[in-house]
Design an enzyme around this catalytic site. Structure first.
Site, mmCIF file in Angstrom:
data_model
loop_
_atom_site.group_PDB
_atom_site.id
_atom_site.type_symbol
_atom_site.label_atom_id
_atom_site.label_comp_id
_atom_site.label_asym_id
_atom_site.label_seq_id
_atom_site.Cartn_x
_atom_site.Cartn_y
_atom_site.Cartn_z
ATOM 1 N N LYS A 147 0.881 -1.179 0.000
ATOM 2 C CA LYS A 147 0.000 0.000 0.000
ATOM 3 C C LYS A 147 0.913 1.222 0.000
ATOM 4 O O LYS A 147 1.490 1.591 1.012
ATOM 5 C CB LYS A 147 -0.913 0.037 1.225
ATOM 6 C CG LYS A 147 -2.039 1.035 1.012
ATOM 7 C CD LYS A 147 -2.449 1.804 2.234
ATOM 8 C CE LYS A 147 -1.553 2.891 2.673
ATOM 9 N NZ LYS A 147 -1.358 4.007 1.721
ATOM 10 N N GLU A 169 10.261 1.326 10.284
ATOM 11 C CA GLU A 169 11.175 2.451 10.033
ATOM 12 C C GLU A 169 10.368 3.708 10.300
ATOM 13 O O GLU A 169 9.540 4.105 9.484
ATOM 14 C CB GLU A 169 11.659 2.428 8.580
ATOM 15 C CG GLU A 169 12.478 1.206 8.203
ATOM 16 C CD GLU A 169 13.846 1.195 8.845
ATOM 17 O OE1 GLU A 169 14.251 2.214 9.431
ATOM 18 O OE2 GLU A 169 14.511 0.145 8.799
ATOM 19 N N CYS A 191 13.336 11.242 6.936
ATOM 20 C CA CYS A 191 13.346 10.806 8.341
ATOM 21 C C CYS A 191 14.727 10.962 8.957
ATOM 22 O O CYS A 191 14.849 10.996 10.177
ATOM 23 C CB CYS A 191 12.910 9.352 8.401
ATOM 24 S SG CYS A 191 13.873 8.337 7.304
ATOM 25 N N GLU A 239 9.615 16.517 15.403
ATOM 26 C CA GLU A 239 10.186 16.322 14.072
ATOM 27 C C GLU A 239 9.609 17.408 13.147
ATOM 28 O O GLU A 239 8.388 17.533 13.025
ATOM 29 C CB GLU A 239 9.804 14.922 13.566
ATOM 30 C CG GLU A 239 10.475 14.539 12.265
ATOM 31 C CD GLU A 239 9.997 13.180 11.745
ATOM 32 O OE1 GLU A 239 8.871 12.757 12.068
ATOM 33 O OE2 GLU A 239 10.764 12.549 10.988
#
Ligand SMILES: NC(=O)c1ccc[n+]([C@@H]2O[C@H](COP(=O)([O-])OP(=O)(O)OC[C@H]3O[C@@H](n4cnc5c(N)ncnc54)[C@H](O)[C@@H]3O)[C@@H](O)[C@H]2O)c1
Ligand SMILES: O=CCCC(=O)O
Length: 460
Positions: free
Chosen positions: A156, A233, A267, A362
């Protein structure tokens, strides 16, 4: 079935539509992957190697088309997209080569009439969920390992970037990877339900996810009833440390590479930049000077090297974080403004403090916030004071310090005098709430294999 619009983030215009699939489609894809597993898992490693090498060759032969699709739906500059296609396809080549070098073991026996061996077997059908920020490489890093091990997959992709995934699948089909080995389910409206199906359907034996920590935690909970193997992850909050003894040129270059890759939407992007007092003024002004040279614009424009953010929500988040820092005393050295549409100016803020939201959240955008520090112990404590632990960077020319700091940073990936850390040869993954498992490298295939121990008795 309805269709989803896929939008060019640089213009806001529709570039095409894909089907908005539902749970029934996901179930069908899982059943097809399960049927294909019976034959794919019995191919020889050499057969899988040969097909994967052909797939890699097809990706490289179609690099320009794949990069064009990627820029169109993700927004990154064409040069960056070309780089991602090279990076993404390298995982297919690497894992093709790993397929034929994945060995079992012969274990010394402790009973005279017995012999012990281990073999490695594919875990089964793998459910793969990937984000929009690397629409090619986040898929190939997982699918490469899965196919090499003998697994089949249901993917997906990010709702914003389905065409890159579909193009990869089209190339796989052209080179003869059997239908049913790679299956894609596109959706926007049914993300949650399809996520639930992939994580609860007993046919799926492993979930491999790249995305936010919040969604990763949910998928892990959902996967627990059927005891699936898990690779996660997840989000990062990378510290980037510049010590007084650093090579300033290298540190500025590293900061640009680490902070602004993908418009700051990776990331492993530097998130908190700690600069030691003695070098702070020089580093800050040289970084701001470089950042001011970025040229914002559409990824297809040859003059451009800095694309948009993925959507309006991302612009809003970055705006809020910058406004928060400025309202608490941060000084804008460059940028700091919404630049129309989904564009945000590349930004450097000086005088950051731990009260500002960027100290803990973040950013996922083009904002370098500079914090001043005095001692090595102080900065190690600051750097590790987060629930995340994906990447960490530092610049120093003292070899003793390089070892000390590399060992003390609580992260899965360290850039010591280096701002770019990702490639197919080395292990990618985090500690703490940045996830579990390692992708790429000699370790990546093992996440997709079970080890079976065979005890052979009755030997005279
Ligand atoms: N560690 C890594 O390798 C890595 C790589 C890229 C991005 N990321 C992280 O991903 C985040 C940014 O990406 P994002 O905003 O697209 O993340 P996200 O978690 O919102 O989405 C990632 C994927 O999960 C899907 N998803 C969202 N909610 C879901 C649900 N309830 N059930 C099932 N699937 C669901 C999305 O459709 C997308 O395909 C950042 O935190 C970034 O650090 C991590
Ligand atoms: O965004 C996360 C992945 C980035 C990378 O593979 O370097």
């Amino acid at each position: 079935m309805t269709n989803n619009s896929v939008i060019d983030p640089a213009t806001g215009e529709e570039i095409g539509k894909v089907p908005d699939m539902g749970v029934e489609d996901a179930k069908e894809a899982i059943d097809i992957a399960s049927a294909s597993f019976k034959t794919w898992s019995r191919t020889t490693a050499k057969e899988r190697h040969d097909l994967m090498k052909k797939w890699y060759d097809a990706m490289m032969a179609n690099q320009e088309d794949l990069a064009t699709i990627l820029t169109w739906e993700n927004g990154k500059s064409l040069a960056e997209s070309r780089g991602e296609i090279i990076y993404g396809s390298s995982f297919i080549e690497w894992f093709a080569e790993e397929a034929v070098r994945s060995y079992g073991a012969v274990i010394p026996n402790n009973v005279a009439s017995q012999r012990y061996i281990t073999i490695k077997q594919p875990v089964g059908v793998v459910g793969i969920i990937t984000p929009w920020n690397f629409p090619n490489a986040m898929i190939t890093r997982k699918v490469g390992a899965a196919l090499a091990a003998g697994c089949t997959v249901v993917i997906k992709p990010g709702a914003e970037t389905p065409f890159s995934a579909l193009a990869l699948c089209e190339l796989a089909e052209r080179v003869g990877i059997p239908a049913g080995v790679i299956n894609i389910v596109t959706t926007d409206a049914h993300v949650k339900d399809i996520g639930t199906e992939l994580t609860t359907n007993p046919i799926i034996k492993k979930i491999s996810f790249t995305g936010s920590t919040a969604v990763g935690k949910l998928l892990m909970k959902q996967s627990s009833d059927t005891m699936k193997k898990i690779s996660m992850e997840l989000g990062g909050n990378a510290p980037f440390i510049v010590f007084d003894d650093a090579d300033v040129d290298a540190a500025v270059e590293g900061a640009i590479a680490s902070k602004f890759r993908g418009t700051g939407q990776t990331c492993v992007c530097a998130n908190r930049m700690y600069v030691q007092k003695g070098i702070y003024p020089e580093f800050a002004s040289r970084l701001a000077e470089k950042v001011a040279q970025f040229r914002i614009g559409h990824g297809f424009d040859k003059e451009t090297n800095f694309g948009p953010l993925i959507n309006h929500a991302a612009v809003k988040k970055v705006t809020t974080l910058v406004d928060d820092a400025v309202s608490k005393g941060g000084e804008l050295l460059v940028g700091g403004k919404h630049a129309g549409g989904n564009f945000y100016e590349p930004t450097v803020i000086s005088g950051m403090t731990k009260e500002m939201r960027i100290a803990t959240e973040e950013i996922f955008g083009p904002v370098a916030g500079l914090f001043e520090f005095e001692t090595e112990d102080e900065v190690i404590e600051l750097a590790n004071n987060t629930q995340f632990g994906l990447a960490g960077y530092f610049f120093s020319r003292d070899v003793g310090r390089v070892w000390r700091v590399a060992e003390k940073l609580e992260v899965g990936i360290v850039g010591a005098n280096s701002g770019i850390v990702s490639n197919c040869y080395t292990p990618f993954g985090g500690v703490k709430e940045s996830g579990m498992g390692r992708e790429g490298s000699l370790y990546g295939i093992s996440d997709y294999q079970n080890i079976k121990y065979i005890n052979m008795g009755g030997i005279q």
